[in-house]
Design a protein around this motif. Structure first.
Motif, PDB file in Angstrom:
ATOM      1  N   SER A  32      24.623 -80.456  51.281  1.00 13.85           N
ATOM      2  CA  SER A  32      25.654 -81.275  50.648  1.00 13.85           C
ATOM      3  C   SER A  32      25.944 -80.876  49.207  1.00 13.85           C
ATOM      4  CB  SER A  32      25.254 -82.755  50.693  1.00 13.85           C
ATOM      5  OG  SER A  32      24.125 -82.991  49.856  1.00 13.85           O
ATOM      6  N   ASN A  33      24.999 -80.170  48.547  1.00  8.78           N
ATOM      7  CA  ASN A  33      25.192 -79.821  47.138  1.00  8.78           C
ATOM      8  C   ASN A  33      24.555 -78.461  46.855  1.00  8.78           C
ATOM      9  OD1 ASN A  33      25.094 -79.754  44.207  1.00  8.78           O
ATOM     10  ND2 ASN A  33      25.506 -81.942  44.266  1.00  8.78           N
ATOM     11  N   SER A  34      25.339 -77.539  46.373  1.00 15.06           N
ATOM     12  CA  SER A  34      24.845 -76.181  46.109  1.00 15.06           C
ATOM     13  C   SER A  34      23.870 -76.131  44.937  1.00 15.06           C
ATOM     14  CB  SER A  34      26.018 -75.239  45.827  1.00 15.06           C
ATOM     15  OG  SER A  34      26.749 -75.678  44.686  1.00 15.06           O
ATOM     16  N   ASP A  35      23.803 -77.200  44.137  1.00 16.46           N
ATOM     17  CA  ASP A  35      22.876 -77.237  43.009  1.00 16.46           C
ATOM     18  C   ASP A  35      21.449 -77.564  43.438  1.00 16.46           C
ATOM     19  OD1 ASP A  35      24.930 -76.661  41.315  1.00 16.46           O
ATOM     20  OD2 ASP A  35      25.275 -78.718  40.682  1.00 16.46           O
ATOM     21  N   GLN A  95      23.990 -90.000  45.107  1.00 15.12           N
ATOM     22  CA  GLN A  95      24.616 -89.035  46.010  1.00 15.12           C
ATOM     23  C   GLN A  95      23.598 -88.473  47.001  1.00 15.12           C
ATOM     24  OE1 GLN A  95      26.255 -85.652  43.984  1.00 15.12           O
ATOM     25  NE2 GLN A  95      26.833 -84.606  45.861  1.00 15.12           N
ATOM     26  N   GLU A 147      16.055 -78.374  41.640  1.00 14.35           N
ATOM     27  CA  GLU A 147      17.440 -77.996  41.385  1.00 14.35           C
ATOM     28  C   GLU A 147      17.557 -76.551  40.909  1.00 14.35           C
ATOM     29  OE1 GLU A 147      19.447 -82.212  39.981  1.00 14.35           O
ATOM     30  OE2 GLU A 147      18.659 -80.861  38.473  1.00 14.35           O
ATOM     31  N   ALA A 195      20.656 -76.070  39.293  1.00 16.65           N
ATOM     32  CA  ALA A 195      21.971 -76.598  38.954  1.00 16.65           C
ATOM     33  C   ALA A 195      22.668 -75.768  37.897  1.00 16.65           C
ATOM     34  CB  ALA A 195      21.829 -78.038  38.466  1.00 16.65           C
ATOM     35  N   VAL A 236      21.936 -83.538  39.492  1.00 17.77           N
ATOM     36  CA  VAL A 236      22.524 -84.121  40.699  1.00 17.77           C
ATOM     37  C   VAL A 236      22.192 -85.612  40.738  1.00 17.77           C
ATOM     38  CG1 VAL A 236      22.685 -83.983  43.211  1.00 17.77           C
ATOM     39  CG2 VAL A 236      22.223 -81.923  41.878  1.00 17.77           C
ATOM     40  N   LYS A 251      23.718 -89.014  51.144  1.00 18.49           N
ATOM     41  CA  LYS A 251      23.769 -87.899  52.088  1.00 18.49           C
ATOM     42  C   LYS A 251      22.591 -87.909  53.058  1.00 18.49           C
ATOM     43  CE  LYS A 251      27.583 -86.021  50.700  1.00 18.49           C
ATOM     44  NZ  LYS A 251      28.774 -85.979  51.596  1.00 18.49           N
TER      45      LYS A 251
END
Length: 354
Positions: free
Chosen positions: A145-148, A115, A168, A170, A111, A119
């Motif tokens: 904001s990020n599923s990873d 970013q 993570e 990820a 990630v 966020k």
């Protein structure tokens, strides 16, 4: 005839005032004496009590004045303290020590740091006390904001620096199961949804026959720099009798890397430097040491290997023929076998190599 009373002598204003005051005091004393007589008190005693009453009255007024002064002084102290605190707070807010000086991200591999910072809405020169007030909200927003992202922790560090520490889970690539491509995460868990074709963004991991193999591989693979991970298009698990944990990495730049499970994570970090020094595309061998050679050299080695196999085959045939001759009866010597041998040797010399 009545005699006229002698007129009073003319008094001065001061004497007239004194006379009036004496007459007034006398009248008050008479009234007090009469009241005290009615209550059973002697006049002398009433006079003393009246004197004490006047003294107490003066003391009460003095005490009241002192209390009022003390209250006023305390009020001014309180007001001054509040004003000083407000001034100090104002100075604090105007100085750099009240503001964020730097925002960093740690723990991320896949990630992008930019970013994550975006966020979080944290920026340089924001008030530092926002961290304490909005910490939980910031962490929740970044993770969502990020599923990873598995966990997010916002930490205040020295010199008004803020670090966003993440762990993570990820997406690392795709594994092939029953001819279908399944997304696999960093912890080795496979996502149930499959794809008919892999996404070009992630590499494909082939021939990993069980979960323990792929989890062991991914635990090391996730430590590789992003630059190296992004340059890998495919990884094959290719065990041999000599090297049971052999791995083949197919790179986007056309090179191929040979490595083993135990050491590939350490050695692959140096791949960018090795590939930059290569004049031709070829193989980077990291199994034992670390060296590279072009594909053309591999072809020559294969040809030499094939020729050695042919020579070994001919030698074996000759040995077998010799043993067979010893078992048969002796024949008269002729020059024909010699000619045949020479001819055969000549043909072997002219035979093309594969």
């Amino acid at each position: 005839m009545f005699k006229k009373k002698k007129k009073d002598t003319q008094l001065t204003p001061w004497a007239a005032y004194q006379a009036k005051q004496a007459k007034s005091q006398k009248s008050w004393r008479d009234i007090i004496r009469i009241n005290q007589a009615g209550n059973g008190h002697t006049p002398q005693k009433n006079v003393n009590e009246n004197s004490n009453s006047n003294t107490n009255s003066v003391m009460n007024r003095l005490t009241a004045n002192i209390k009022e002064f003390e209250l006023g002084r305390i009020s001014w102290i309180v007001i001054g303290s509040i004003a000083l605190i407000l001034v100090l707070v104002g100075v604090f807010l105007l100085t750099p020590i009240s503001r964020i000086q730097k925002v960093t991200v740690s723990g991320n591999k896949r990630v992008d740091s930019t970013q994550i910072v975006k966020k979080s809405s944290l920026e340089k020169n924001q008030f530092i006390f926002n961290i304490g007030l909005k910490k939980a909200d910031i962490q929740k927003r970044v993770k969502k904001s990020n599923s990873d992202l598995k966990t997010v922790v916002v930490q205040k560090q020295k010199h008004n620096a803020v670090n966003i520490k993440v762990t993570e889970n990820a997406v690392m690539g795709f594994v092939i199961r029953n001819g279908k491509y399944y997304t696999i995460r960093q912890d080795g868990n496979v996502i149930a949804v499959h794809n008919t074709q892999p996404n070009g963004k992630f590499p494909v991991f082939r021939n990993f026959t069980n979960d323990s193999q792929i989890k062991d591989f991914l635990s090391k693979y996730s430590t590789l720099p992003n630059e190296v991970q992004d340059s890998i298009s495919e990884v094959d698990f290719a065990p041999t009798k000599i090297t049971p944990t052999k791995l083949k990495f197919y790179m986007d730049d056309g090179n191929q890397v040979l490595a083993v499970m135990r050491t590939f994570a350490t050695k692959m970090k140096y791949y960018p430097g090795i590939s930059a020094s290569m004049k031709k595309k070829g193989i980077v061998d990291l199994e034992v040491g670390a060296f590279s050679y072009p594909y053309s050299m591999e072809s020559e080695e294969n040809e030499l290997g094939a020729n050695n196999l042919i020579d070994k085959g001919n030698t074996k045939n000759q040995i077998d023929s010799g043993l067979a001759k010893k078992k048969t009866k002796a024949k008269p010597k002729t020059n024909e076998p010699k000619k045949t041998e020479k001819k055969t040797k000549k043909e072997n010399d002219l035979a093309p190599t594969n």
